[in-house]
Write an enzyme that holds these catalytic residues in place. Sequence first.
Site, PDB file in Angstrom:
ATOM      1  CE  LYS A  17       2.642 -13.404  24.723  1.00 42.31           C
ATOM      2  NZ  LYS A  17       2.673 -11.974  24.340  1.00 42.31           N
ATOM      3  CG  ASP A 127       0.004 -10.091  26.015  1.00 40.10           C
ATOM      4  OD1 ASP A 127      -0.516 -10.154  24.886  1.00 40.10           O
ATOM      5  OD2 ASP A 127       1.219  -9.963  26.211  1.00 40.10           O
TER       6      ASP A 127
HETATM    7  O1  C5P Z   1      -1.534  -3.607  27.276  1.00 38.81           O
HETATM    8  P1  C5P Z   1      -0.111  -3.595  27.699  1.00 38.81           P
HETATM    9  O2  C5P Z   1       0.114  -2.836  28.971  1.00 38.81           O
HETATM   10  O3  C5P Z   1       0.528  -4.941  27.720  1.00 38.81           O
HETATM   11  O4  C5P Z   1       0.635  -2.800  26.549  1.00 38.81           O
HETATM   12  C1  C5P Z   1       1.877  -2.153  26.726  1.00 38.81           C
HETATM   13  C2  C5P Z   1       2.040  -1.113  25.652  1.00 38.81           C
HETATM   14  O5  C5P Z   1       2.156  -1.750  24.386  1.00 38.81           O
HETATM   15  C3  C5P Z   1       0.879  -0.162  25.504  1.00 38.81           C
HETATM   16  O6  C5P Z   1       1.002   0.937  26.356  1.00 38.81           O
HETATM   17  C4  C5P Z   1       0.997   0.264  24.047  1.00 38.81           C
HETATM   18  O7  C5P Z   1       2.017   1.226  23.907  1.00 38.81           O
HETATM   19  C5  C5P Z   1       1.501  -1.005  23.384  1.00 38.81           C
HETATM   20  N1  C5P Z   1       0.407  -1.790  22.791  1.00 38.81           N
HETATM   21  C6  C5P Z   1      -0.190  -1.368  21.626  1.00 38.81           C
HETATM   22  N2  C5P Z   1      -1.203  -2.105  21.075  1.00 38.81           N
HETATM   23  C7  C5P Z   1      -1.604  -3.254  21.644  1.00 38.81           C
HETATM   24  C8  C5P Z   1      -0.999  -3.719  22.824  1.00 38.81           C
HETATM   25  C9  C5P Z   1       0.011  -2.958  23.385  1.00 38.81           C
HETATM   26  O8  C5P Z   1       0.166  -0.321  21.091  1.00 38.81           O
HETATM   27  N3  C5P Z   1      -2.576  -3.947  21.067  1.00 38.81           N
END
Ligand code: C5P
Length: 276
Positions: A17, A127
């Site tokens: 991605k 994602d």
């Molecule tokens: O959703 P994912 O596990 O990939 O996200 C990892 C971390 O990235 C989350 O715990 C958060 O701290 C941050 N994040 C965020 N806002 C988003 C996506 C991710 O703050 N839209």
Amino acid sequence: MSQVRARDSIQVLAPAKVNLCLHVTGQRADGYHLLDSLVAFAAGGDRLRLTPAPELSLTVSGPFAAGVPCDARNLVWRAAELAGWTGAIQLEKNLPHGAGIGGGSSDAAALLRAVGYTGSGLELGADIPVCQLSRAARVSGIGDVVEALPNGLAQTHVLLVNPGVHVSTPAVFRALAQKQNPPLAPFSALEADAPCWLEWLRAQRNDLEAPAIETAPVIAQVLRAIQAREGCDLARMSGSGATCFGIFQSAAARDAAGSSLRRAYPDWWCCATALS
Ligand code: C5P
């Protein structure tokens, strides 16, 4: 075609991605950030072979297999559990992980797609919804609002470059000083010809680039090294890093840049690919 069925097993591609631009437009009360991003997918990526069986199992191979967990710590395992699917997952890790190009999210989304799961998969990560779509899209909300680009993107020659450092996504978001930034500029330029599209894209940003560089200064060196190659139209970081991409004027310019970067920085991962 990203899915090939041979007897009982299914082979699926989990493409890299690429966030062509990523604007952070705010932060919710629960800490998650609001995004406005144009996401595309590369021609290459990790590969999964799924063979139904009564028990869930996971084996990992490939150039980036080292350190990848083979149990519920792996997102692809949790995706199988979410979908209620059991069987043998053979995962070939061709992409660096924790690298801003989907990695585990793309693997998990590929499994969800292959087994016909109909939910968004957002509970597995922000994602996952766009990786499930697996085609060029504008992503907003925290990653949950996905609008496919009606015409996709024109074939784009891209080099992905990762310097081998791991950056923590939460740490990069925390280091972002200004959480309220303007959204993507109006989109009509995307329907125009390629030079116009590039002009539009150059005027957008990845708001996570500066905080990621604070965390891992080598990212600035990667961006300079890509930008300095002949035929490079744009160099930018993807996601929260550390992988950066270059968009090149031709496949030949991209390949020459790849060879030159591999010679100059033998420890960096450098992958010539195309976005579609
Ligand atoms: O959703 P994912 O596990 O990939 O996200 C990892 C971390 O990235 C989350 O715990 C958060 O701290 C941050 N994040 C965020 N806002 C988003 C996506 C991710 O703050 N839209």
